[in-house]
Scaffold this active site. Structure first.
Site, PDB file in Angstrom:
ATOM      1  N   ASP A 188      -8.144  -2.629  -0.871  1.00 20.02           N
ATOM      2  CA  ASP A 188      -6.648  -2.969  -0.715  1.00 20.02           C
ATOM      3  C   ASP A 188      -6.046  -1.666  -1.604  1.00 20.02           C
ATOM      4  O   ASP A 188      -6.144  -1.742  -2.492  1.00 20.02           O
ATOM      5  CB  ASP A 188      -6.143  -4.102  -0.903  1.00 20.02           C
ATOM      6  CG  ASP A 188      -6.825  -5.297  -0.026  1.00 20.02           C
ATOM      7  OD1 ASP A 188      -6.906  -5.273   0.922  1.00 20.02           O
ATOM      8  OD2 ASP A 188      -7.334  -6.373  -0.756  1.00 20.02           O
ATOM      9  N   ASP A 202     -12.478   0.710  -4.127  1.00 20.25           N
ATOM     10  CA  ASP A 202     -11.751  -0.799  -3.898  1.00 20.25           C
ATOM     11  C   ASP A 202     -11.388  -0.835  -2.536  1.00 20.25           C
ATOM     12  O   ASP A 202     -11.525   0.290  -1.923  1.00 20.25           O
ATOM     13  CB  ASP A 202     -10.353  -0.707  -4.828  1.00 20.25           C
ATOM     14  CG  ASP A 202      -9.465  -1.759  -4.906  1.00 20.25           C
ATOM     15  OD1 ASP A 202      -9.969  -2.940  -4.808  1.00 20.25           O
ATOM     16  OD2 ASP A 202      -8.440  -1.572  -4.645  1.00 20.25           O
TER      17      ASP A 202
END
Length: 356
Positions: free
Chosen positions: A63, A61
């Site tokens: 953020d 991922d």
């Protein structure tokens, strides 16, 4: 079926890459966090096994995983955008933004917030309803916010989280693929990868933004990554920091390691394959690429896709009715055996048992 046979069951055991040597163990001699068998509680000490499946891909991922972007990056630039566009009184403080993070995607996040304050100006007089014009306006806000965010990234104000560069290098050096899968704007994610991982950026594809119709917790972005990269989902390891990301990875049939972030510290990560505070730099590492084998330091068997209610999915996408007792938190209850829609071989792999 003995456990050794279950581990190599053709329906679930992916093809093993040739000439792979067992991972070297660190001096601390890591022990697995999975127990063998329903009634065995002694942890498995991994020293040397013949057939190790290394991950085919590590899917990060963005953020909160690559860097702590949410509080001091995205939140700040959302507020800068609101101020520029005359939305006084709608600043997102730290706590409010933490709640809004439950909504995947920046445009979706703004839409949700604006819907909750539509009785306040300027929404009351200008944007009281969800119209095409309003959606275009929200999109324009998001584009401006992305430009402001990239300014912060390129200024070097958001450093990588500990261990990210190390794990990326280990994976690529081992021949695995690395990608970033995010609900954030594609331009912003590519900017982070290019700025913060410049030596690897040309080997890290990005799947982000509106590249899929359904965002996390739907598994679509991880499914797309696996298909595009040509890898087996069961041999992908996802690195996430939120519950919605965890659910997305598990629904795609992948292993998920959680590295908690500022906003996700207190989230429920039940169902994750391993949970850490970070990946960790050299000398202070929590795990490395060689720990992510199957079997390995943290798990024994290949995963199957599972939703947040504990339902397993077959490859054809049908839900298997009847929740497996291992997922109900009652491993001693075998009443569901034979009635959960699984074969004995499947059940053995799911529960790490010898069905005899």
């Amino acid at each position: 079926m003995p456990l050794a046979a279950a581990l190599t069951a053709s329906a679930f055991r992916p093809a093993i890459a040739p000439a792979l040597k067992p991972p070297k163990m660190r001096a601390s001699s890591k022990t697995a966090r999975a127990s063998v068998g329903r009634n065995h509680h002694k942890p498995l000490e991994v020293k040397a096994l013949r057939n190790f499946d290394y991950p085919e891909a590590i899917l990060f991922d963005c953020d909160g995983v690559l860097c702590e972007t949410e509080r001091d990056g995205h939140r700040v630039t959302f507020n800068m955008t609101f101020q520029e566009k005359g939305l006084e009184g709608h600043e997102w403080d730290v706590d409010l933004y933490g709640e809004l993070l439950k909504i995947g995607g920046g445009k979706e996040r703004m839409t949700h917030y604006f819907n909750t304050v539509k009785d306040r100006e300027p929404f009351l007089s200008k944007w009281p309803e969800d119209t095409e014009e309003r959606r275009a306006w929200i999109k324009s806000l998001h584009l401006r916010k992305t430009d402001l965010f990239l300014d912060i990234v390129q200024a070097g104000k958001l450093p990588l989280r500990p261990g990210v560069a190390r794990l990326v290098k280990e994976a690529l050096d081992a021949g695995a693929k690395v990608a970033v899968c995010s609900t954030s704007n594609e331009k912003a994610v590519k900017g982070i990868v290019k700025t913060m991982l410049p030596e690897f950026a040309d080997r890290i594809p990005v799947f982000a933004g509106d590249v899929v119709a359904k965002k996390k917790p739907a598994p679509d972005v991880y499914n797309l990554a696996a298909t595009t990269l040509g890898v087996n989902p069961a041999r992908c390891v996802v690195i996430e920091d939120t519950r919605i990301g965890l659910l997305a990875g598990k629904a795609a049939g992948m292993r998920v390691c959680v590295t908690k972030s500022i906003y996700s510290e207190d989230e429920d990560f039940d169902g994750a394959d391993a949970v850490f505070d970070c990946i960790g730099d050299d000398g202070d590492e929590r795990f490395g690429f060689e720990d992510l084998t199957t079997p390995g330091s943290f798990w024994l068997n290949p995963p199957l896709p599972v939703d947040e209610n504990g339902n397993w999915y077959r490859e054809d996408g049908d839900v298997v009715t009847g929740v497996h007792p291992m997922l109900r938190g009652d491993p001693s209850d075998s009443s569901a055996a034979g009635g959960d829609g699984l074969t004995d071989a499947e059940r053995a792999i799911l529960a790490d048992i010898d069905p005899a």
